[in-house]
Design an enzyme around this catalytic site. Structure first.
Site, PDB file in Angstrom:
ATOM      1  N   GLY A 149      13.067  54.166  48.181  1.00 42.05           N
ATOM      2  CA  GLY A 149      14.295  54.329  48.954  1.00 42.05           C
ATOM      3  C   GLY A 149      15.521  54.259  48.057  1.00 42.05           C
ATOM      4  O   GLY A 149      15.416  54.080  46.841  1.00 42.05           O
ATOM      5  N   LYS A 151      13.190  63.826  44.254  1.00 36.63           N
ATOM      6  CA  LYS A 151      14.662  63.707  44.230  1.00 36.63           C
ATOM      7  C   LYS A 151      15.173  63.513  42.812  1.00 36.63           C
ATOM      8  O   LYS A 151      16.317  63.847  42.497  1.00 36.63           O
ATOM      9  CB  LYS A 151      15.130  62.591  45.162  1.00 36.63           C
ATOM     10  N   ALA A 179      18.597  49.266  40.714  1.00 40.04           N
ATOM     11  CA  ALA A 179      18.275  47.914  40.266  1.00 40.04           C
ATOM     12  C   ALA A 179      19.536  47.091  40.004  1.00 40.04           C
ATOM     13  O   ALA A 179      19.570  45.890  40.286  1.00 40.04           O
ATOM     14  CB  ALA A 179      17.423  47.985  39.002  1.00 40.04           C
ATOM     15  N   GLU A 193      12.275  59.573  34.415  1.00 44.46           N
ATOM     16  CA  GLU A 193      11.090  60.068  35.123  1.00 44.46           C
ATOM     17  C   GLU A 193      11.173  61.556  35.452  1.00 44.46           C
ATOM     18  O   GLU A 193      10.154  62.252  35.520  1.00 44.46           O
ATOM     19  CB  GLU A 193      10.879  59.272  36.418  1.00 44.46           C
TER      20      GLU A 193
END
Length: 331
Positions: free
Chosen positions: A136, A191, A140, A281
């Site tokens: 979601g 995303k 961090a 990523e």
């Protein structure tokens, strides 16, 4: 509850802080001894979450076994492309001990080469894994400072998701339970590709209009691939689709967007990732998604353009010309 966390990057550390504040004992494993020693000495993860003093009931352990045995939940906070190797080690420890904790994964990506979701990787390694994913709109840097955040926990077994929700929810970390494991994983993974594209657009010097177009048309691509893989279309309108897309494309906390900005300014992939200093990523996920879309005959023009930028086949400005010059379509 005793919770083990494998991976002391920014996200693993922030979640350790969140769960520890809810009176759970957290056992945090960092791969590098130097990092473990520094956290023990200073009470702070200076590289990945600077400026935050860790709560006393976060315990640093020296091996993966210390994060796994005796824990009710084991949270996997390792990069996507390291998940298989680390979970094989976890699985061996569990098989020898006969212990069976819940595995809660927070990595967002698709395995390169196999094109597998990490849930499938986990079940391939250990078929009876009790698996869930937490995803979601959640940076961090904010979670570690207890700023209000809302996420989803997904599992094929909704009762397992609800169990995790019950025990890990806090007044500043709200959790929704979801049974669309495929959709939640894909939303979190894909995303990042669009965020990389949004960063490239910003780096070139384009404005809000271009970023909004990338986000909205990117969501169409994400949903198209997700539905083809068995996800529920409505999942991509929720926290782990639209919500995560907004926060990742719009915030400078996002390393995927920051990497894109550097690419848009002319940096190479190697130069950009070196400057970011952490795993990005989206770079491997873009290749996996591009190849997966091809194998399923799914049209993903934004993903294809970003893949070609990463591979050095086209320049960022050329990608914009290609996307804007596509054949006319109805929305």
């Amino acid at each position: 509850m005793e919770i083990g966390i494998i991976g002391a990057g920014s996200w693993g550390t922030a979640l350790a802080q969140t769960f520890a504040c809810n009176n759970h004992d957290v056992y945090l494993y960092a791969r590098r001894k130097e990092q473990r020693d520094e956290i023990r000495c200073t009470g702070e993860n200076k590289k990945y979450l600077p400026g935050i003093t860790l709560i006393d009931n976060i315990h640093i352990v020296d091996d993966i076994k210390g994060a796994v045995l005796g824990r009710e939940i084991v949270l996997m906070a390792v990069p996507t492309q390291n998940f298989r190797t680390v979970y094989e080690e976890v699985s061996h420890i569990l098989d020898v001990s006969g212990y069976d904790p819940i595995i809660l994964n927070v990595a967002k990506g698709i395995e390169k080469g196999s094109h597998m979701l990490l849930s499938d990787v986990a079940w391939q390694i250990r078929k009876n894994t009790r698996y869930a994913v937490l995803s979601g709109p959640s940076h961090a840097e904010e979670v570690g400072r207890f700023k209000p955040t809302t996420v989803a926990v997904a599992s094929k077994n909704i009762e397992l998701a609800q169990y995790i929700q019950k025990h890990l929810i806090t007044t500043r970390f709200r959790i929704y339970a979801n049974d669309d494991l495929i959709g939640v994983q894909l939303g979190g993974a894909l995303k990042n590709i669009i965020a990389l594209g949004a960063g490239i657009s910003d780096g070139i010097g384009f404005g809000d209009n271009a970023r909004a177009a990338l986000m909205t048309r990117g969501l169409v691509e994400i949903t198209r691939l997700g539905v083809a893989m068995g996800a529920k279309p409505e999942t991509f309108s929720g926290l782990t689709g639209l919500g995560d897309l907004i926060v990742t494309c719009d915030s400078y906390h996002s390393r995927n967007r920051r990497c894109g900005i550097l690419l848009g300014k002319g940096k190479t992939v190697r130069e950009a990732t070196t400057e970011i200093g952490m795993v990005v990523e989206s770079l491997t996920t873009t290749q996996a998604a591009y190849e997966l879309a091809g194998s399923l005959n799914i049209e993903m023009p934004i993903t294809e353009a970003i893949y070609k930028i990463i591979e050095g086949e086209i320049k960022p400005v050329q990608a914009v010309d290609i996307l804007m010059g596509r054949d006319r379509k109805n929305e």
